[in-house]
Design an enzyme around this catalytic site. Structure first.
Site, PDB file in Angstrom:
ATOM      1  N   HIS A  61       0.614  -1.236   0.096  1.00  0.00           N
ATOM      2  CA  HIS A  61       0.127  -0.052  -0.139  1.00  0.00           C
ATOM      3  C   HIS A  61       0.750   1.261  -0.063  1.00  0.00           C
ATOM      4  CE1 HIS A  61      -3.782   2.132   0.204  1.00  0.00           C
ATOM      5  NE2 HIS A  61      -4.397   1.305   1.062  1.00  0.00           N
ATOM      6  N   TYR A  89     -13.480   5.431  10.450  1.00  0.00           N
ATOM      7  CA  TYR A  89     -12.793   5.846   9.428  1.00  0.00           C
ATOM      8  C   TYR A  89     -13.408   5.312   8.179  1.00  0.00           C
ATOM      9  CZ  TYR A  89      -8.362   6.506   6.630  1.00  0.00           C
ATOM     10  OH  TYR A  89      -7.510   6.948   5.791  1.00  0.00           O
ATOM     11  N   SER A 139     -12.431   5.696   3.832  1.00  0.00           N
ATOM     12  CA  SER A 139     -11.566   6.378   3.231  1.00  0.00           C
ATOM     13  C   SER A 139     -12.208   7.090   1.833  1.00  0.00           C
ATOM     14  CB  SER A 139     -10.755   5.097   2.698  1.00  0.00           C
ATOM     15  OG  SER A 139     -11.308   4.225   2.052  1.00  0.00           O
ATOM     16  N   THR A 146      -5.524  10.458   0.054  1.00  0.00           N
ATOM     17  CA  THR A 146      -6.708  10.244   0.460  1.00  0.00           C
ATOM     18  C   THR A 146      -7.256  11.149   1.575  1.00  0.00           C
ATOM     19  OG1 THR A 146      -6.102   8.597   2.416  1.00  0.00           O
ATOM     20  CG2 THR A 146      -6.796   7.574   0.260  1.00  0.00           C
TER      21      THR A 146
END
Length: 673
Positions: free
Chosen positions: A387, A501, A503, A514
């Site tokens: 990532h 959260y 994204s 992001t």
């Protein structure tokens, strides 16, 4: 450019989202990459390319709007709004005071310095460097902590769903994508607000002649919004290299070979020939068939486990590998175009599929590659990706193009005969020199890996009473309702509201990454408590109105996040700046409430695409849930992960009950007991 109003042009799941933990900061210079662009000659066969866009791939990149830094007062206001449902009155008053002191004091100083720094670095965004550092300085294993997965839908033609045929077709289509991108012939990524006007041959024929310095504005005039594509070059020939303190991203586009893993063994063969063309599909078929015929059992010391280690431990062991004479084989792994993992298992259900694509058994993976295609015996396919180099925008585009190309223009079919080539001469099996220290390191990594993945539970549920079509008829945001069901489910199970959260991509801006949508709000809190604790005290119209309030506010938060007007990235950058200057950490960032809101118990991301079956990831905190979900036309699906601190089975029951109640109310019915 910051004054222009941009719509929320990117779906929240294009960020595929790991809610990254703002830990492990360090100072370093971050290179911002480009790509090798070589326009194809007219003699190049069409079979080497997905398509040949008349608008160059990077035509809009130079004129993309810069990622705006929000006003500090707006960031503080949004931060406090997000804190309100998480804190009692005393806690909130303390946090409010700290936030206001920060805004008037050290925060103002840091903000001014951040703005000045941003003006000196107009080639990139203010978040790019700190965000790279956040990922690359993290010392935890990338497995479960960072790497997510997405699974492909099956090929619509069942005969093409064999492991062998699909491996060849996906390889050829992915290399076509790579060549198309590098030649500048890949269609630019554009969000068309009015496709009838902008997604046309006329628009393309005009916009290609608009100078690159202003091309974005030309698209903007017809409500078309080009997206940042700066991450795409990291898709191929790229690997995360473990280093002490901070890892390195390596991209070596001289590599012409594919890395194939099977039974913990490593194989390579060229997928680009000496003329720069894709190796004949029948030869690739022969090479895959040869690899699948290898009857060697798994190695006693499978090297792939090392990529699941703590990054400092892996860095030290990699140095040992180099000293033991493995530099050449490691370079071949690192520079491979990408990795294909051929797994000798047959998938029984979607839970087994999730576990296999998210982490597998550790034996047959190299988790540091930018991405790996994973194919099982029954032809189930997915992607696991590292990532740090980028977000889901690039990976999702790759998957969409590969899915479309393999189904519309497959390179081989079940009747294709392998080429009459000697694969034993063309396929190289990599061999490693291991000493006792390395052998012990591999066994230790395997033990840690087995312990960590055995603690992970993944469950799924499908709600079949309705989805996007019904919710839109109710003038509600489907995403808002899905998020409301998570808030309501958690309250039903644990009697509290927690940091959440979601994204959201900011690819509408140059080098955007992001932003965070904060779905736990005062509106969801009020609505959830009415549904869960006092349903009989409210009329159906009152409950409907509460759902509407949640949807409206969630839509506002989504729009703000997509336009880079959240608060998380701004505060993260200010905290990073303070640390990089070796200043005392401002009191706001030491406040328990700030720590708590970044301890994301509900980490969520949504994904819908014709190519994608579903996607998922592990929780980002030990006492959290990792929630991948999709709202489809007539159903809503969830893939949820947890560790032993949480009961994921009960959570999904509570989410389902919440959806039942929400849909009952929307249909004008009383909530059932």
């Amino acid at each position: 450019m910051a004054a222009l109003r941009l719509p929320p042009v990117v779906s929240r799941l294009s960020a595929v989202g790991r809610a990254a933990s703002p830990a492990g900061w360090c100072r370093a210079r971050i290179p911002v990459g480009g790509g090798t662009l070589q326009r194809a000659s007219s003699s190049t066969p069409d079979s080497d390319y997905l398509h040949e866009s008349i608008v160059p791939t990077n035509h809009f990149q130079k004129s993309l709007p810069r990622l705006p830094i929000p006003k500090l007062q707006d960031t503080v206001r949004r931060f406090l709004n997000a804190q309100r449902p998480l804190l009692d009155n005393d806690q909130y008053r303390r946090t409010e005071r700290l936030a206001q002191d920060f805004e008037q004091g050290i925060g103002k100083q840091l903000h001014e310095e951040l703005v000045a720094q941003d003006k000196r670095n107009k080639h990139t965004s203010y978040i790019s460097g700190p965000w790279f550092d956040m990922y690359l300085c993290a010392r935890e294993s990338v497995v479960l902590n960072f790497n997510p997965f997405m699974s492909f839908n099956p090929d619509p033609n069942p005969a093409f769903n064999s492991q062998l045929i699909r491996a060849v077709n996906m390889t050829v289509s992915a290399v076509r994508f790579m060549k198309t991108f590098r030649a500048g012939l890949l269609e630019p990524e554009i969000f068309h607000l009015n496709p009838a006007k902008s997604d046309t041959a006329l628009f393309k024929n005009i916009i290609r002649f608009v100078p690159t310095s202003v091309s974005w504005y030309g698209a903007y005039m017809v409500n078309a919004y080009p997206l940042d594509m700066s991450q795409y070059f990291r898709l191929f020939n790229s690997t995360r290299i473990p280093r002490p303190v901070r890892d390195e991203l390596l991209t070596d586009d001289s590599g012409k070979h594919l890395l194939v893993m099977r039974n913990g063994h490593f194989y390579i063969f060229d997928v680009i020939d000496q003329d720069g063309r894709i190796t004949k599909p029948s030869e690739i078929l022969a090479h895959f068939k040869y690899i699948l015929s290898d009857s060697c059992p798994p190695p006693e010391f499978p090297l792939g486990y090392l990529t699941s280690e703590n990054r400092d431990v892996w860095s030290s062991l990699r140095q040992r590998l180099l000293e033991a004479g493995n530099a050449e084989v490691l370079n071949k792994i690192d520079s491979a175009v990408f990795c294909i993992c051929l797994d000798d298992i047959t998938i029984k259900d979607h839970l087994q599929l999730s576990h296999n694509m998210l982490h597998g058994n550790g034996l047959n993976r190299w988790y540091d590659k930018s991405f790996s295609f994973i194919l099982t015996k029954d032809g189930s396919a997915g992607v696991n990706f590292e990532h740090s180099w980028g977000d889901g925008v690039a990976v999702l585009r790759l998957m969409n193009e590969v899915s479309k190309d393999t189904t519309k223009r497959p390179a081989v079919s079940p009747t294709t005969l392998p080429a009459a080539v000697d694969s034993s001469q063309n396929v190289q099996k990599l061999e490693f020199k291991l000493n006792d220290v390395l052998k012990a390191g591999i066994l230790s990594a395997k033990e840690k890996f087995d312990t960590s993945v055995s603690a992970l539970t993944v469950e799924a549920t499908v709600f079949k009473k309705g989805g996007k079509v019904f919710l839109k008829k109710q003038n509600l945001s489907p995403d808002a309702v899905a998020q409301l069901s998570l808030q309501m489910g958690f309250l039903r199970q644990y009697n509290k509201t927690v940091a959440t959260y979601e994204s959201c991509s900011t690819a509408a801006f140059k080098h955007g990454r992001t932003e965070t949508i904060r779905p736990a709000t005062i509106y969801t809190q009020k609505c959830c408590e009415a549904f869960v604790k006092q349903p009989s005290k409210h009329s159906i119209s009152d409950l409907k109105a509460m759902i509407g309030e949640c949807s409206k506010y969630h839509g506002q938060l989504t729009k703000e996040a997509a336009m880079a007007r959240g608060f998380d990235r701004h505060l993260f950058a200010l905290s990073y700046l303070a640390k990089s200057k070796e200043m005392p950490l401002p009191e706001l960032f030491q406040d328990p409430s700030y720590i708590q809101i970044n301890h994301n118990i509900l980490s969520t991301s949504t994904l819908t695409s014709p190519a994608i079956h579903f996607g998922g990831f592990a929780p980002v905190v030990p006492d959290g849930f990792g929630v991948g979900y999709g709202v489809h036309d007539d159903w809503i699906g969830y893939i949820v992960s947890s560790y032993p601190a949480r009961d994921v089975t009960e959570f999904l029951k509570c989410v389902n009950k919440s959806l039942d109640d929400i849909f009952d109310v929307l249909e004008g019915q009383l909530i059932s007991g």
